[in-house]
Design an enzyme around this catalytic site. Structure first.
Site, mmCIF file in Angstrom:
data_model
loop_
_atom_site.group_PDB
_atom_site.id
_atom_site.type_symbol
_atom_site.label_atom_id
_atom_site.label_comp_id
_atom_site.label_asym_id
_atom_site.label_seq_id
_atom_site.Cartn_x
_atom_site.Cartn_y
_atom_site.Cartn_z
ATOM 1 N N PRO A 23 3.281 52.585 45.117
ATOM 2 C CG PRO A 23 4.794 50.875 44.637
ATOM 3 C CD PRO A 23 4.611 52.351 44.543
ATOM 4 C CG MET A 24 1.351 53.097 49.391
ATOM 5 S SD MET A 24 0.663 54.658 50.028
ATOM 6 C CE MET A 24 -0.218 55.259 48.573
ATOM 7 C CD GLN A 76 6.460 47.729 44.171
ATOM 8 O OE1 GLN A 76 5.748 47.364 45.098
ATOM 9 N NE2 GLN A 76 7.373 48.688 44.304
ATOM 10 C CB CYS A 106 8.699 45.850 50.571
ATOM 11 S SG CYS A 106 7.534 45.339 51.859
ATOM 12 C CG HIS A 177 11.767 54.928 50.819
ATOM 13 N ND1 HIS A 177 10.753 54.183 51.357
ATOM 14 C CD2 HIS A 177 11.985 55.937 51.697
ATOM 15 C CE1 HIS A 177 10.365 54.724 52.501
ATOM 16 N NE2 HIS A 177 11.110 55.788 52.729
ATOM 17 C CG ASN A 217 8.916 56.879 48.030
ATOM 18 O OD1 ASN A 217 9.109 55.820 48.616
ATOM 19 N ND2 ASN A 217 7.787 57.550 48.178
ATOM 20 N N GLY A 219 8.793 60.784 52.674
ATOM 21 C CA GLY A 219 8.608 61.994 53.455
ATOM 22 C C GLY A 219 8.138 63.203 52.677
#
Length: 346
Positions: A23-24, A76, A106, A177, A217, A219
Site C-alpha cells: 500500500p502506497m 489497509q 507508517c 517491513h 517487505n 528493499g
C-alpha cells in the site's frame, strides 16, 4: 467466492501473501491497481491507507470503491481505536474486500499525530485488541503490516512481542517491513532508506512461529530477490519497484506461481486497459489521473520518452480520451515486447 478464485488452479497451494504490492499513499489507487491486475492475476494488491475515521465520516465510495477486476484486494486501515476500527472493518466487508490490513508501520507526522501507524509498535496489546475487534466485526482475514521496532526499541524484543500478541488475537498473517522506524529526525522517505534492513530477524521470527504466515517487505526490488526470500518465508511485498516498473509483474505469475501471465507484454495489457479507461472517463474521471500510473512503462525502450511526453502533454487536456493512450503506444518500439512474449510463453 471472490472473483478469480475459481481460476487459481495449482496456485492454490501457495500462501495468499506469496507476492503482493505494498500500500502506497497517492500511488496504489484504483487506477493503478486495475492496470497492475492486467499484469498479474495472482499478485495480491493493497489500497492506499484509509483511516477508520475517514471511512466512518467521509465519502465511502470515493475512499473504498474499486473495480471488480482488482480481486484479490486488501484494504489497509489506519487507526488505533478498536471499536472505531471494527465499525470501519464491517463497512469494508460490505464493499467485498478480500482482506483487511492494519497499518502499524507508517512513521509520517500525520499518523503520529493520530497516534497510529508505527507508533503502535509500542502497544502490541492494543494492536491485538484492534485485530480481534476487526475480525469479529468483518468476518474477513485480518493482517498487520509492521516494522521491526521504533526508535530505541530492541528490534527482536519489539517484533516478537508484537507477533505473539497478534497470533493470540487471531491475526491471519504478519507483513514485516524489515527496518526500524525513527519517529523523530527522519522523514518518511528517509525511514524507507536509512535504517538498516534486517532480513535475518524476520527469518528468525518465521523459524520461531512456523505456523504463522509471515511476509517480508523492504528493499526487495526484483522477482529474483523475492524468490530468494520465498525459500524462507511465506510471502514478499514489493513497493516502489512494482510501481515504477509495473512491467516486472508480467513475469510474476510464471516465475512465482507457475501459471501464464495475463498478457504477453505491457503493450497488450495497456490495450486491454483501454475499455476501463473509457468507462472511467464516462464516470467523470480525468485521463491524467489514470495515465500518471503508466509513465514508468517501457523504460529503456526506444520511444519511451516520447510515450511519457505524449501522455504528460495530452492527457491533461479537456476532452482527452483513450485515443491519447493509443497514440502514445504507437510511439514506442515494441520489438522487445515480442521477445518478452516468447520468453513468457516458453
Amino acid at each position: 467466492m471472490a472473483e478469480g478464485a475459481e481460476n487459481l488452479g495449482d496456485t492454490g497451494r501457495f500462501s495468499p501473501w506469496r507476492l503482493s504490492v505494498a500500500p502506497m499513499m497517492e500511488w496504489t489507487d484504483r487506477h493503478y491497481r486495475a492496470l497492475a491486475r492486467l499484469h498479474s492475476r495472482q499478485t495480491r494488491l493493497y489500497t492506499e491507507m484509509v483511516t477508520s475515521a475517514a471511512i466512518l465520516h467521509g465519502d465511502r465510495e470515493r475512499l473504498l470503491g474499486f473495480d471488480a477486476s482488482e480481486h484479490k484486494l486488501a484494504v489497509q486501515l489506519g487507526g488505533s481505536d478498536p471499536q472505531e476500527l471494527a465499525r470501519a472493518a464491517k463497512i469494508c466487508a460490505e464493499f467485498a474486500y478480500d482482506e483487511i490490513n492494519l497499518n502499524v508501520g507508517c512513521p509520517s507526522d500525520r499518523v503520529q499525530n493520530g497516534a497510529f501507524g508505527a507508533c503502535l509498535m509500542r502497544a502490541p496489546e492494543l494492536v491485538a485488541r484492534c485485530v480481534a475487534a476487526m475480525k469479529d466485526a468483518s468476518g474477513l482475514p485480518v493482517t498487520v503490516k509492521c516494522r521491526i521496532g521504533v526508535d530505541d526499541q530492541e528490534p527482536r524484543a519489539a517484533l516478537f512481542a508484537m507477533a505473539r500478541a497478534l497470533v493470540a488475537a487471531g491475526a491471519d498473517a504478519l507483513i514485516v517491513h524489515a527496518r526500524k522506524a525513527w519517529l523523530k529526525g527522519l522523514s518518511p522517505k528517509e525511514n524507507r532508506e536509512i535504517p538498516p534492513l534486517d532480513y535475518s530477524l524476520v527469518h528468525e521470527l518465521k523459524q520461531a512461529m512456523p505456523e504463522v504466515p509471515i511476509a517480508i517487505n523492504g528493499g526487495i526490488a526484483t522477482l529474483d530477490a523475492a524468490a530468494a526470500q520465498l525459500e524462507k518465508l511465506d510471502g514478499v511485498m514489493i513497493g516502489r519497484a512494482a510501481y515504477h516498473d509495473l512491467s516486472m509483474l508480467l513475469e510474476a505469475d510464471p516465475l512465482l506461481f507457475g501459471v501464464p501471465a495475463p498478457f504477453a507484454s505491457s503493450r497488450a495489457a495497456v490495450e486491454a486497459f483501454l475499455p476501463y479507461i473509457e468507462r472511467k472517463l464516462g464516470e467523470g474521471a480525468r485521463l491524467a489521473d489514470i495515465t500518471r500510473h503508466m509513465l514508468g512503462l517501457f523504460a529503456g525502450r526506444p520511444g519511451a520518452r516520447a510515450f511519457r511526453r505524449h501522455l504528460a502533454t495530452h492527457a491533461v487536456r479537456r476532452g482527452a480520451d483513450a485515443r491519447v493512450v493509443e497514440d502514445a503506444l504507437g510511439l514506442v518500439d515494441h520489438s522487445r515486447s515480442a521477445r518478452s512474449a516468447e520468453r513468457l510463453s516458453a
